[in-house]
Design a protein around this motif. Structure first.
Motif, PDB file in Angstrom:
ATOM      1  N   UNK A  97       0.835  -1.205   0.000  1.00  0.00           N
ATOM      2  CA  UNK A  97       0.000   0.000   0.000  1.00  0.00           C
ATOM      3  C   UNK A  97       0.870   1.255   0.000  1.00  0.00           C
ATOM      4  N   UNK A  98       1.926   1.256   0.800  1.00  0.00           N
ATOM      5  CA  UNK A  98       2.829   2.414   0.845  1.00  0.00           C
ATOM      6  C   UNK A  98       3.527   2.610  -0.494  1.00  0.00           C
ATOM      7  N   UNK A  99       3.936   1.507  -1.138  1.00  0.00           N
ATOM      8  CA  UNK A  99       4.583   1.620  -2.450  1.00  0.00           C
ATOM      9  C   UNK A  99       3.613   2.183  -3.480  1.00  0.00           C
ATOM     10  N   UNK A 100       2.360   1.746  -3.432  1.00  0.00           N
ATOM     11  CA  UNK A 100       1.351   2.294  -4.340  1.00  0.00           C
ATOM     12  C   UNK A 100       1.145   3.786  -4.085  1.00  0.00           C
TER      13      UNK A 100
ATOM     14  N   UNK B 294      -2.204   6.178   5.088  1.00  0.00           N
ATOM     15  CA  UNK B 294      -3.416   6.930   4.771  1.00  0.00           C
ATOM     16  C   UNK B 294      -3.690   6.936   3.267  1.00  0.00           C
ATOM     17  N   UNK B 295      -4.898   7.376   2.889  1.00  0.00           N
ATOM     18  CA  UNK B 295      -5.363   7.379   1.509  1.00  0.00           C
ATOM     19  C   UNK B 295      -4.901   8.594   0.713  1.00  0.00           C
ATOM     20  N   UNK B 296      -4.361   9.611   1.361  1.00  0.00           N
ATOM     21  CA  UNK B 296      -4.260  10.931   0.733  1.00  0.00           C
ATOM     22  C   UNK B 296      -3.414  10.961  -0.535  1.00  0.00           C
TER      23      UNK B 296
ATOM     24  N   UNK C  18      -3.104  16.159   9.410  1.00  0.00           N
ATOM     25  CA  UNK C  18      -1.875  16.503   8.695  1.00  0.00           C
ATOM     26  C   UNK C  18      -1.715  15.799   7.343  1.00  0.00           C
ATOM     27  N   UNK C  19      -1.952  14.476   7.235  1.00  0.00           N
ATOM     28  CA  UNK C  19      -1.747  13.827   5.933  1.00  0.00           C
ATOM     29  C   UNK C  19      -2.627  14.389   4.818  1.00  0.00           C
ATOM     30  N   UNK C  20      -3.764  14.990   5.189  1.00  0.00           N
ATOM     31  CA  UNK C  20      -4.667  15.542   4.173  1.00  0.00           C
ATOM     32  C   UNK C  20      -4.058  16.731   3.442  1.00  0.00           C
TER      33      UNK C  20
END
Length: 408
Positions: free
Chosen positions: A127-130, A170-172, A326-328
Motif C-alpha cells: 500500500x505504501x509503495x502504491x 493513509x489514503x491521501x 496533517x496527511x490531508x
C-alpha cells in the motif's frame, strides 16, 4: 555583487530536493518499520485492514465496535494498545480495550481486501509503495500535462505534512492522484474528470465544497460525472453492507468530525478549541456561506482558470472542514503547483510554511491546531493570489536544470 549567487541558489534548491525526497522515503520506511516491530503510530492502516478482513470473512459489520476490535486484534496478534495513535481518537469497548474506528465508505474496505489478507507488514508495504507511485505520477502529470514548474511542484507534493500519510498508511496520496487526474481531464473528458473527482468521497471532507466551484464554473458535465460517481459509491455501499451499515457509516463519519474538532486543523477546529464543538459547526456554516457568496461575485475571474479554481475549492473544503489532519495537506499540492505558474515565489514559500509548521510534530503526538490552520490558509491564499493575476500568460514549466537554478 549579489548576496546570493546563482550557484548558491542552485545548491540550495538541490539540497531542498534531496531533503524532501529523503523525507518521503524515510516516512514510507518508518511505516513499514512500525508494522514490522509492532505498531506504535501506524494506526490509520489498522482499521482499514481490519474492516477489509471482516469483508473477506463475510461480515458486513464494518462500523460495529466489537467485531472491528476483534478483527484489529486478530490482524495485529494482540489488542490495540491504548497508547497507540497520533491524533486519532481511539474508541473503547466496555471492557476498556481500545480500537480504532473505521470511517471510510464500505467500498474503500472492499478495495483493500487483497492487501488485508496478506501478512501485515507485506500488505502495508504494498500500500505504501502504491502511495509513493501515486505521488510520482501526480507530480509527472502536474509538470508535463498541466505545465506546473518542477521545483515548486516537488515542494508542494513532498511537503512534510502530506508525506506523513506514508507512515500512517493513509489514503491521501492516492486521492491526490485522483484529484490531479480530474484536473487534467476537466477540459478534455469532463465526465471522466467528474468520476475521478468522485474518488475523493473516500474522504468527503476534502470534496464537499467542490460542487460549488463546478456550478460557478458552469462545468455541468464534470458535475454530472461527480454526481454519477457519488451514486456509484452509494450503490456499491448498499450492495456490500446493506442500508443499516451504510447509515452507520454516515453516523460514524459525522461523529468523528465532532469528536476531533479539538485536534483538527481546519477553521472549525480552531474555533472549536476556543469555544466548543457547537461554535465550530457554526464557523463551518458561516464559512460555507461566505465561500458561496464570494464565488458568485468572482465567478468571471474563477472561470478564467478552471483547473486552479477546482483545486482551490479543495483547499477551501479543508479550510472549513471539521475533520482534517496533517496527511490531508498533500491535497493542497495541486493548487500550489498550479499557482506557481503565475506566483512561483509565493507557492514555494507556502510549501515551506507547510513543512516548517510540522517539523516539531513529526512524531505526530501533539498537533498545533493554530499552526496547521495557518499552513492551510497560506496555501489557499496563494491560490487566490494566482487567480487574481490579470496576465493570463503563465510562467510555464522550465526544464529541470533551469528550474533548480531559477529564482523563486
Amino acid at each position: 555583487m549579489p548576496l546570493i549567487t546563482e550557484r548558491s541558489r542552485h545548491l540550495l534548491r538541490l539540497a531542498t530536493v534531496c531533503l524532501l525526497v529523503g523525507d518521503l522515503v524515510s516516512q514510507m520506511a518508518r511505516g513499514v518499520w512500525n508494522m514490522a516491530a509492532g505498531p506504535a503510530v501506524t494506526v490509520d492502516w489498522i482499521p482499514f485492514a481490519a474492516a477489509a478482513r471482516l469483508l473477506s470473512r463475510g461480515s458486513s459489520c464494518l462500523y460495529c465496535a466489537a467485531p472491528l476490535a476483534a478483527s484489529e486484534a486478530a490482524y495485529l496478534g494482540h489488542p490495540l494498545p491504548t497508547a497507540v495513535g497520533h491524533v486519532l481518537v481511539l474508541n473503547s469497548l466496555p471492557s476498556g480495550a481500545a480500537y480504532a474506528p473505521f470511517l471510510n465508505p464500505p467500498p474503500a474496505a472492499a478495495l483493500l481486501v487483497p492487501l488485508a489478507v496478506l501478512p501485515p507488514t507485506l500488505g502495508f508495504l504494498i500500500f505504501a509503495a502504491l502511495s509513493v507511485a501515486a505521488m510520482a505520477v501526480a507530480y509527472q502529470l502536474l509538470t508535463t500535462r498541466l505545465d506546473c514548474p518542477q521545483f515548486a511542484t516537488l515542494c508542494a507534493v513532498a511537503a512534510v505534512p502530506g508525506v506523513l500519510g506514508l507512515a500512517l498508511g493513509q489514503w491521501d496520496a492516492l486521492l491526490t492522484l485522483a484529484l490531479v487526474l480530474g484536473l487534467w481531464a476537466a477540459r478534455r473528458h469532463p465526465l471522466l474528470a467528474g468520476l475521478a473527482l468522485s474518488l475523493l468521497i473516500v474522504k468527503p471532507q476534502s470534496l464537499w465544497l467542490v460542487p460549488v466551484g463546478l456550478l460557478v464554473l458552469r462545468q455541468f458535465r464534470v458535475l454530472l460525472g461527480l454526481a454519477f460517481g457519488a451514486l456509484l459509491w452509494v450503490v456499491a455501499s448498499l450492495a456490500i453492507v446493506g442500508p443499516s451499515e451504510f447509515v452507520a457509516w454516515l453516523s460514524a463519519m459525522i461523529g468523528a468530525g465532532s469528536g476531533q474538532l479539538s485536534i483538527t486543523f481546519g477553521l472549525p477546529g480552531l474555533v472549536g478549541v476556543a469555544a466548543g464543538s457547537r461554535a465550530g459547526y457554526v464557523a463551518l456554516a458561516i464559512g460555507a456561506a461566505i465561500v458561496v457568496v464570494t464565488a458568485l461575485l468572482l465567478r468571471e475571474r474563477l472561470r478564467a482558470r478552471p483547473e486552479l479554481t477546482i483545486a482551490l475549492f479543495v483547499c477551501l473544503s479543508l479550510v472549513f472542514s471539521p475533520h482534517v489532519l496533517a496527511p490531508d495537506f498533500v491535497l493542497l499540492a495541486p493548487a500550489l503547483s498550479l499557482s506557481a505558474r503565475w506566483r512561483r515565489g509565493p507557492s514555494v514559500a507556502a510549501s515551506a510554511v507547510l513543512s516548517l509548521a510540522f517539523l516539531p510534530d513529526l512524531n505526530l503526538s501533539s498537533p498545533n491546531v493554530l499552526l496547521g490552520f495557518v499552513a492551510i490558509a497560506a496555501a489557499t491564499l496563494v491560490a487566490v493570489m494566482a487567480l487574481a493575476v490579470r496576465n493570463a500568460t503563465p510562467n510555464g514549466a522550465a526544464p529541470v536544470a533551469a528550474t533548480l537554478g531559477a529564482t523563486a
